[in-house]
Write a protein that holds these residues in place. Structure first.
Motif, mmCIF file in Angstrom:
data_model
loop_
_atom_site.group_PDB
_atom_site.id
_atom_site.type_symbol
_atom_site.label_atom_id
_atom_site.label_comp_id
_atom_site.label_asym_id
_atom_site.label_seq_id
_atom_site.Cartn_x
_atom_site.Cartn_y
_atom_site.Cartn_z
ATOM 1 N N GLN A 96 0.844 -1.191 0.000
ATOM 2 C CA GLN A 96 0.000 0.000 0.000
ATOM 3 C C GLN A 96 0.884 1.248 0.000
ATOM 4 O O GLN A 96 2.050 1.195 0.370
ATOM 5 N N GLY A 97 0.305 2.350 -0.430
ATOM 6 C CA GLY A 97 1.023 3.614 -0.421
ATOM 7 C C GLY A 97 1.640 3.992 -1.749
ATOM 8 O O GLY A 97 2.201 5.080 -1.891
ATOM 9 N N THR A 98 1.537 3.100 -2.748
ATOM 10 C CA THR A 98 2.069 3.383 -4.078
ATOM 11 C C THR A 98 0.917 3.541 -5.056
ATOM 12 O O THR A 98 0.055 2.659 -5.136
ATOM 13 N N PRO A 99 0.845 4.630 -5.811
ATOM 14 C CA PRO A 99 -0.226 4.787 -6.793
ATOM 15 C C PRO A 99 -0.217 3.658 -7.815
ATOM 16 O O PRO A 99 0.857 3.142 -8.182
ATOM 17 N N LEU A 100 -1.397 3.268 -8.275
ATOM 18 C CA LEU A 100 -1.481 2.186 -9.256
ATOM 19 C C LEU A 100 -0.658 2.495 -10.509
ATOM 20 O O LEU A 100 -0.041 1.590 -11.094
ATOM 21 N N ALA A 101 -0.634 3.744 -10.911
ATOM 22 C CA ALA A 101 0.088 4.110 -12.129
ATOM 23 C C ALA A 101 1.591 3.905 -12.001
ATOM 24 O O ALA A 101 2.304 3.811 -13.006
ATOM 25 N N GLY A 102 2.089 3.831 -10.754
ATOM 26 C CA GLY A 102 3.516 3.624 -10.551
ATOM 27 C C GLY A 102 3.857 2.302 -9.902
ATOM 28 O O GLY A 102 5.009 2.086 -9.510
ATOM 29 N N MET A 103 2.873 1.413 -9.810
ATOM 30 C CA MET A 103 3.073 0.156 -9.084
ATOM 31 C C MET A 103 3.557 -0.952 -10.008
ATOM 32 O O MET A 103 3.105 -1.078 -11.156
ATOM 33 N N ALA A 104 4.472 -1.779 -9.491
ATOM 34 C CA ALA A 104 4.936 -2.935 -10.241
ATOM 35 C C ALA A 104 3.815 -3.960 -10.338
ATOM 36 O O ALA A 104 3.011 -4.126 -9.419
ATOM 37 N N LEU A 105 3.753 -4.655 -11.465
ATOM 38 C CA LEU A 105 2.709 -5.653 -11.674
ATOM 39 C C LEU A 105 2.694 -6.693 -10.557
ATOM 40 O O LEU A 105 1.622 -7.052 -10.049
ATOM 41 N N ALA A 106 3.865 -7.157 -10.162
ATOM 42 C CA ALA A 106 3.936 -8.199 -9.132
ATOM 43 C C ALA A 106 3.326 -7.723 -7.817
ATOM 44 O O ALA A 106 2.646 -8.492 -7.125
ATOM 45 N N ASP A 107 3.566 -6.449 -7.477
ATOM 46 C CA ASP A 107 3.021 -5.911 -6.229
ATOM 47 C C ASP A 107 1.510 -5.755 -6.306
ATOM 48 O O ASP A 107 0.811 -5.926 -5.304
ATOM 49 N N PHE A 108 1.001 -5.424 -7.492
ATOM 50 C CA PHE A 108 -0.439 -5.288 -7.650
ATOM 51 C C PHE A 108 -1.155 -6.626 -7.581
ATOM 52 O O PHE A 108 -2.158 -6.793 -6.887
ATOM 53 N N GLU A 109 -0.637 -7.601 -8.307
ATOM 54 C CA GLU A 109 -1.381 -8.848 -8.448
ATOM 55 C C GLU A 109 -1.193 -9.815 -7.276
ATOM 56 O O GLU A 109 -2.003 -10.724 -7.092
ATOM 57 N N ARG A 110 -0.152 -9.615 -6.450
ATOM 58 C CA ARG A 110 0.106 -10.556 -5.354
ATOM 59 C C ARG A 110 -1.082 -10.703 -4.397
ATOM 60 O O ARG A 110 -1.519 -11.826 -4.135
ATOM 61 N N PRO A 111 -1.634 -9.593 -3.857
ATOM 62 C CA PRO A 111 -2.749 -9.772 -2.933
ATOM 63 C C PRO A 111 -3.994 -10.354 -3.590
ATOM 64 O O PRO A 111 -4.745 -11.099 -2.952
ATOM 65 N N VAL A 112 -4.214 -10.029 -4.858
ATOM 66 C CA VAL A 112 -5.373 -10.569 -5.564
ATOM 67 C C VAL A 112 -5.224 -12.082 -5.708
ATOM 68 O O VAL A 112 -6.146 -12.858 -5.413
ATOM 69 N N HIS A 113 -4.058 -12.496 -6.153
ATOM 70 C CA HIS A 113 -3.774 -13.919 -6.307
ATOM 71 C C HIS A 113 -3.870 -14.644 -4.975
ATOM 72 O O HIS A 113 -4.528 -15.691 -4.852
ATOM 73 N N ASN A 114 -3.230 -14.094 -3.958
ATOM 74 C CA ASN A 114 -3.215 -14.759 -2.649
ATOM 75 C C ASN A 114 -4.617 -14.859 -2.053
ATOM 76 O O ASN A 114 -5.001 -15.898 -1.493
ATOM 77 N N ALA A 115 -5.377 -13.791 -2.158
ATOM 78 C CA ALA A 115 -6.713 -13.775 -1.563
ATOM 79 C C ALA A 115 -7.629 -14.810 -2.206
ATOM 80 O O ALA A 115 -8.317 -15.576 -1.508
ATOM 81 N N VAL A 116 -7.659 -14.823 -3.528
ATOM 82 C CA VAL A 116 -8.546 -15.755 -4.228
ATOM 83 C C VAL A 116 -8.071 -17.188 -4.038
ATOM 84 O O VAL A 116 -8.873 -18.099 -3.789
ATOM 85 N N ARG A 117 -6.764 -17.403 -4.115
ATOM 86 C CA ARG A 117 -6.228 -18.759 -3.976
ATOM 87 C C ARG A 117 -6.531 -19.337 -2.595
ATOM 88 O O ARG A 117 -7.047 -20.448 -2.468
ATOM 89 N N THR A 118 -6.234 -18.568 -1.559
ATOM 90 C CA THR A 118 -6.406 -19.117 -0.215
ATOM 91 C C THR A 118 -7.885 -19.302 0.131
ATOM 92 O O THR A 118 -8.260 -20.290 0.766
ATOM 93 N N MET A 119 -8.742 -18.370 -0.300
ATOM 94 C CA MET A 119 -10.173 -18.525 -0.023
ATOM 95 C C MET A 119 -10.741 -19.727 -0.756
ATOM 96 O O MET A 119 -11.563 -20.472 -0.209
ATOM 97 N N PHE A 120 -10.309 -19.926 -1.981
ATOM 98 C CA PHE A 120 -10.772 -21.089 -2.737
ATOM 99 C C PHE A 120 -10.302 -22.383 -2.087
ATOM 100 O O PHE A 120 -11.092 -23.313 -1.868
ATOM 101 N N LEU A 121 -9.023 -22.460 -1.770
ATOM 102 C CA LEU A 121 -8.471 -23.700 -1.218
ATOM 103 C C LEU A 121 -9.100 -24.063 0.123
ATOM 104 O O LEU A 121 -9.490 -25.210 0.349
#
Length: 251
Positions: A96-121
């Protein structure tokens, strides 16, 4: 007791929210099974539960690991006789604290991936046992809502939205089997802010200031609402969120 003889698995059970939920569940008679990656924090919560007269077990489990999650759920159901409640409260490793326009792809997608993966599993692992029992409750935490301005949430709020979509699908498919799926929708819990955090006081005041009640949910509030959601008092509730934002989100 509202949860007498129920077996509740809490992923992220060593954290502040996981610990609060564990204590509340145990107070109402549930046997809590704390799962997480850090043994020390799990044992600290378990010790507090036992000191208050409750029953707690701990297991080191990476809730992003498919085999580990399945193995743990199977073991709980086998040794305890049932798996009645599953609550996923792990952290998502967000930035958090970094604007989306300046955020690395890995930093953006990590929480999305982790959240969906762990909730599904974790939901899938629990559902397999709950379907045989014809009963059970699966809980999620976070909920939807507009992102706060000027805070640059990165993928964190997107992750919550993705989990909400999954929760809707789970509720639809699992309802005919007697399984309820609910979200505890939060606007932020100030007690989870680390002590000494530079902006802690300002964030706490902002969270409370955005509510209609003039106060944010406490850890005890979260635990109490989780008890209600998991109990038969809420047996007609599924496919929805329990709003504990103090009015900062209007339904």
């Amino acid at each position: 007791m509202l949860l007498e003889n129920k077996n509740a698995v809490i992923y992220g059970g060593g954290g502040a929210i996981g610990g609060a939920v564990a204590r509340a569940f145990a107070r109402e008679g549930a046997r809590v099974h704390l799962a997480g990656r850090t043994r020390k924090s799990l044992e600290e919560v378990a010790d507090a539960v036992r000191a208050a007269g409750g029953t707690a077990e701990t297991d080191q489990v990476d809730a992003l690991d498919e085999e580990a999650v399945d193995r743990h759920a199977d073991a709980v159901a086998e040794r305890a006789g049932s798996l009645d409640i599953s609550f996923n409260l792990i952290s998502y490793a967000e930035v958090q604290g970094t604007p989306l326009a300046g955020m690395a792809l890995a930093d953006f997608e990590r929480p999305v991936h982790n959240a969906v993966r762990t909730m599904f599993l974790t939901s899938r692992a629990a559902a397999r046992h709950m379907m045989r029992q014809k009963s059970g409750v699966i809980l999620a935490f976070g909920g939807y809502g507009d992102p706060p301005r000027d805070h640059y949430m990165g993928g964190f709020q997107v992750a919550f939205g993705a989990v909400e979509s999954l929760r809707r699908n789970l509720a639809c498919e699992l309802g005919p089997h007697g399984i309820r799926v609910l979200t505890l929708q939060t606007g932020g819990v100030p007690e989870t802010i680390p002590e000494g955090f530079e902006w802690g006081k300002a964030i706490t005041e902002e969270i409370a200031g955005n509510t209609m009640l003039g106060r944010a949910a406490s850890l005890a509030d979260v635990g109490n609402v989780a008890v209600f959601a998991a109990s038969d008092l809420a047996r007609s509730m599924t496919a929805t969120a329990l709003n504990i934002t103090g009015g900062s989100v209007v339904d």
